[in-house]
Design an enzyme around this catalytic site. Structure first.
Site, short mmCIF file in Angstrom:
data_model
loop_
_atom_site.label_atom_id
_atom_site.label_comp_id
_atom_site.label_asym_id
_atom_site.label_seq_id
_atom_site.Cartn_x
_atom_site.Cartn_y
_atom_site.Cartn_z
N PRO A 29 0.83 -1.21 0.00
CA PRO A 29 0.00 0.00 0.00
C PRO A 29 0.86 1.25 0.00
O PRO A 29 1.82 1.36 0.77
CB PRO A 29 -0.78 -0.12 1.31
CG PRO A 29 -0.81 -1.59 1.60
CD PRO A 29 0.50 -2.12 1.11
N TYR A 180 -1.28 5.34 13.54
CA TYR A 180 -2.72 5.22 13.38
C TYR A 180 -3.33 4.42 14.53
O TYR A 180 -2.64 3.97 15.44
CB TYR A 180 -3.04 4.61 12.01
CG TYR A 180 -2.48 5.43 10.87
CD1 TYR A 180 -2.62 6.81 10.85
CD2 TYR A 180 -1.78 4.83 9.83
CE1 TYR A 180 -2.10 7.58 9.82
CE2 TYR A 180 -1.24 5.59 8.79
CZ TYR A 180 -1.40 6.96 8.79
OH TYR A 180 -0.87 7.72 7.77
N CYS A 351 14.45 10.15 -4.20
CA CYS A 351 14.37 11.60 -3.97
C CYS A 351 13.11 12.00 -3.21
O CYS A 351 13.02 13.10 -2.66
CB CYS A 351 14.38 12.34 -5.31
SG CYS A 351 12.98 11.90 -6.36
N ASP A 421 25.66 18.78 -26.32
CA ASP A 421 25.89 19.47 -25.05
C ASP A 421 27.31 20.02 -25.02
O ASP A 421 28.24 19.38 -25.54
CB ASP A 421 25.68 18.54 -23.86
CG ASP A 421 25.49 19.32 -22.56
OD1 ASP A 421 24.36 19.31 -22.04
OD2 ASP A 421 26.46 19.95 -22.08
N ASP A 650 14.43 23.33 -17.28
CA ASP A 650 14.78 24.55 -16.56
C ASP A 650 14.89 25.75 -17.49
O ASP A 650 14.74 26.89 -17.05
CB ASP A 650 16.10 24.35 -15.81
CG ASP A 650 15.95 23.37 -14.67
OD1 ASP A 650 14.91 23.39 -14.00
OD2 ASP A 650 16.87 22.55 -14.46
#
Ligand code: ADP
Ligand code: SF4
Length: 700
Positions: A29, A180, A351, A421, A650
């Site tokens: 879950p 919980y 992350c 690049d 970005d």
């Protein structure tokens, strides 16, 4: 390709009470942020994992009654017939692929505020959970449950279990973890009861035992009944007859549930970020469970390596390989192992952006898997893309996360892609960021994509290629995509959060300077109003390089936004370990090369810190020079046959890496389409047509 014989054990069918899972891959879950209000989004999100080979697919927390109401967080419910229909979409989707569907029935006890239902939260002894930061704002304090309340919760659990069965679930949970209700009965700090539910461990286990019993009575003949329990705190408590109370709990319940789903107690330890914790970190807490029960055991640990998974089973730690984040990052992880394609696994980077989505109250987002949550809304699939009607020659400038993802997806669509690049290698911002303390796993974003791109004959990679307008016009592609990233600025902010211009001094640094290898002279003051990871991690980095460093932020905590990714407590711990002074609620006003002047955010009171340099981690702006130069030459572009110039990542809007990957994927999916805006389908809650009709006629 075929499965490596070493990994075949992962594909053995496994019984869970009356049902049998087709293999040992178990999506435990986990929150999806989708709620019953987005039932199609949710069903498609879970279906992708079933299609990818996960043998069991579970929901996130699913409330059994309005007395467990976590609003405004996006929790699921099983309260009425509409809820049954909403969940049935998911169980049908999971069953289509031969997997089992599990539901995590849940009562939040004193951890929920019941903001919407306005019912008193329930608890064993009226003790609030995390009182310092949850129980404020005039919310209700929990009520101490009397015997009638206990009976009522047991009834709700049984009723929800029956509804779950009607919805088509194969596995039904009892939840006793993470603060919980069941957990509150287990811990004496929350449970001060003098009756048969409090005192000894036998008594404290009683409520959980009864929850399992009523669930088994309700659905146990047809559904597996699972107990999800947190063992971290209990493992630290000596038992009377066993090494710990966690051992005693498992011994007391050993024969009762059909499956034990074992975990840690709080989100930061249960779901810890890779920055601070490695793969398999739960093992020291849960390693004993199998020695005390014959029932199957599932646990998690951000497992992405099949060798680690096999080792967990062979060493008798787990029977099922639990996965939440690894299943989000790669829904097809099991299929890739089964087909001998382990190198293609899109490994979770740890992350925790996915977790931030829950805290934000929105559908799950993932750095590695841009299609997560978009399966129904945008029709994206984690492994398949629609091939382009007509392949085009597309040039991408910039090979960071956005450019790499865009190249990969365009390549899969059949386009002729050139990726250039300036740098020696590809990876963009990650080329530096992966070297920072704790961030090495983040480079999986680059490794996965470069690995796949290397196999594609229609994608050409050009490192060490700085492209300007003339080079682009000479290359004359049909389309240009700019993924040139963003730059950090030395701008400051006022107490009104309004930009107040640059801090101009030769000893002022930005993260780009550190990335370029410039080391500031200490003592250095880090001023962070970006508030995500970069300020904290660069402070650690400088301290590790031997630079005396202090950290200042206008926020209330260091790296304040990392509360969303479960990292915040560990950021503070890391800074404390390195003896970094931390000043919160302060603005940087001035710096003269020897002293920095700070001002308290609210009182304006000024103070001074002696420092030789300042590192500002603040505002990022797109690197837009190339875009502007191209925009000034539209006639030349047209002559060269260039049909479009787009920006992604970005360069379009600076943000977290997850946004850059999503942006690159989105453009690659949409490029060449007549309308660039992809259809954003809006989901609707399932509502009972009859009830709607009655409402309408009553109003007429
Ligand atoms: P994003 O997160 O959006 O992918 P990054 O900052 O990680 O952005 O990556 C941007 C990449 O673009 C860097 O690797 C940088 O070297 C590259 N780049 C920027 N301008 C040019 C240019 N004119 N020519 C080639 N590469 C460029
Ligand atoms: Fe893993 Fe990050 Fe994706 Fe979450 S968002 S599943 S932690 S890669």
């Amino acid at each position: 390709m075929t499965c490596n014989p070493r990994y075949e054990i992962l594909f053995e069918p496994m019984p869970i009470g009356p049902v049998t899972a087709p293999n040992r891959f178990y999506q435990v879950p986990h929150a999806s942020g989708m709620t019953n209000a987005l039932p199609r989004v949710r069903a498609a999100f879970r279906e992708a994992k079933a299609e990818g080979g996960w043998g069991v697919i579970c929901t996130g927390a699913c409330s059994i009654d309005p007395s467990s109401d976590d609003a405004p967080l996006p929790f699921a419910t099983l309260w009425d017939d509409n809820d049954i229909r909403a969940h049935a979409l998911m169980t049908e989707a999971v069953h289509r692929h031969g997997s089992l569907a599990g539901v995590e029935l849940w009562h939040g006890g004193a951890s929920v505020m019941n903001r919407a239902s306005r019912l008193p939260p329930l608890s064993p002894s009226g003790i609030p959970w995390m009182a310092t930061h949850v129980g404020f704002m005039g919310n209700l304090r929990p009520k101490t449950m009397d015997k009638a309340d206990i009976k009522e919760v047991l009834r709700c659990q049984a009723e929800a279990a029956r509804k779950a069965r009607t919805a088509g679930f194969d596995i039904v949970y009892v939840y006793a973890g993470m603060g919980y209700l069941g957990y509150e009965f287990l811990l004496p700090e929350y449970n001060h009861r003098a009756d048969e539910y409090g005192g000894s461990i036998e008594n404290r286990v009683r409520f959980v035992r009864e929850m399992i019993e009523v669930t088994k009575d309700a659905v146990g003949k047809v559904c597996g009944v699972a107990l999800r329990v947190s063992l971290e705190e209990l493992r630290g408590r000596p038992g009377r007859n066993q090494p710990s109370e966690a051992h005693e709990l498992i011994e007391l319940l050993a024969d009762l549930p059909d499956l034990f789903d074992v975990k840690m107690d709080s989100s930061p330890t249960d779901c810890s970020a890779s920055r601070f914790t490695g793969e398999g970190s739960h093992e020291p807490v849960i390693d004993f469970v199998k020695s005390l029960t014959k029932k199957p055991v599932v646990g998690v640990g951000r497992f992405t390596s099949p060798d680690t998974m096999v080792s967990q089973i062979r060493r008798g730690v787990l029977d099922f390989i639990g996965g939440a984040r690894p299943s989000i990052a790669d829904p097809f992880l099991p299929a890739k192992i089964r087909e001998g394609r382990e190198a293609e696994i899109r490994e979770c980077i740890g992350c925790n952006i996915c977790i931030s989505s829950w805290h934000d109250g929105v559908p799950v987002r993932c750095t590695q898997n841009p299609t997560a949550g978009e399966e129904w809304r945008r029709g994206w699939h984690p492994e398949r893309v629609v091939r382009a009607d007509r392949p085009e020659r597309i040039l991408i400038v910039g090979g960071g996360p956005a450019g790499l993802e865009c190249a990969l997806t365009l390549g899969r669509r059949g386009h002729e892609v050139t990726l250039a690049d300036s740098s020696r290698g590809f990876g963009g911002r990650l080329t530096f960021e992966k070297t920072l303390p704790g961030l090495s796993a983040w480079n999986r974003v680059v490794d996965y994509r470069l690995g796949r791109l290397g196999e594609m004959s229609n994608v050409s990679l050009y490192p060490e290629s700085t492209l300007g307008v003339d080079e682009i016009i000479d290359l004359a592609p049909e389309r240009v995509v700019l993924a040139t990233g963003a730059r950090w600025t030395d701008m400051l902010y006022s107490s009104m959060e309004i930009p107040v211009g640059r801090l101009d001094h030769p000893a002022v640094f930005t993260p780009d300077d550190i990335a370029a290898g410039r080391l500031p002279q200490g003592p250095t003051l880090v001023f962070d109003f970006d508030n995500y990871y970069m300020g904290g991690v660069l402070t650690e980095h400088l301290a590790a390089q031997g630079v005396p460093v202090s950290y200042v932020t206008p926020a209330g905590q260091a790296s304040a936004w990392t509360i969303m990714t479960n990292e915040l407590p560990l950021v503070h711990r890391a800074l404390a370990r390195r003896k970094v002074p931390v000043a919160t609620l302060h603005l940087l006003k001035a710096f003269d090369g020897e002293t920095a002047t700070l001002a308290h955010l609210f009182t304006g009171e000024e103070s001074r810190i002696a420092c030789r340099s300042v590192l500002i981690v603040g505002l990022r702006l797109p690197r837009n020079a190339l875009f502007e130069a191209l925009s000034a030459r539209t006639n030349d572009l047209t002559t060269a046959g260039i049909k479009s110039v787009d920006r992604i990542g970005d360069a379009l809007a600076p943000g977290a890496i997850a946004h850059a990957v999503h942006s690159g994927h989105k453009l690659a999916q949409e490029i060449g389409a007549e309308t660039r805006r992809s259809p954003y389908r809006r989901d609707t809650p399932i509502v009972d047509a009859v009830a709607d009709f009655e409402l309408r006629t009553a109003a007429e």
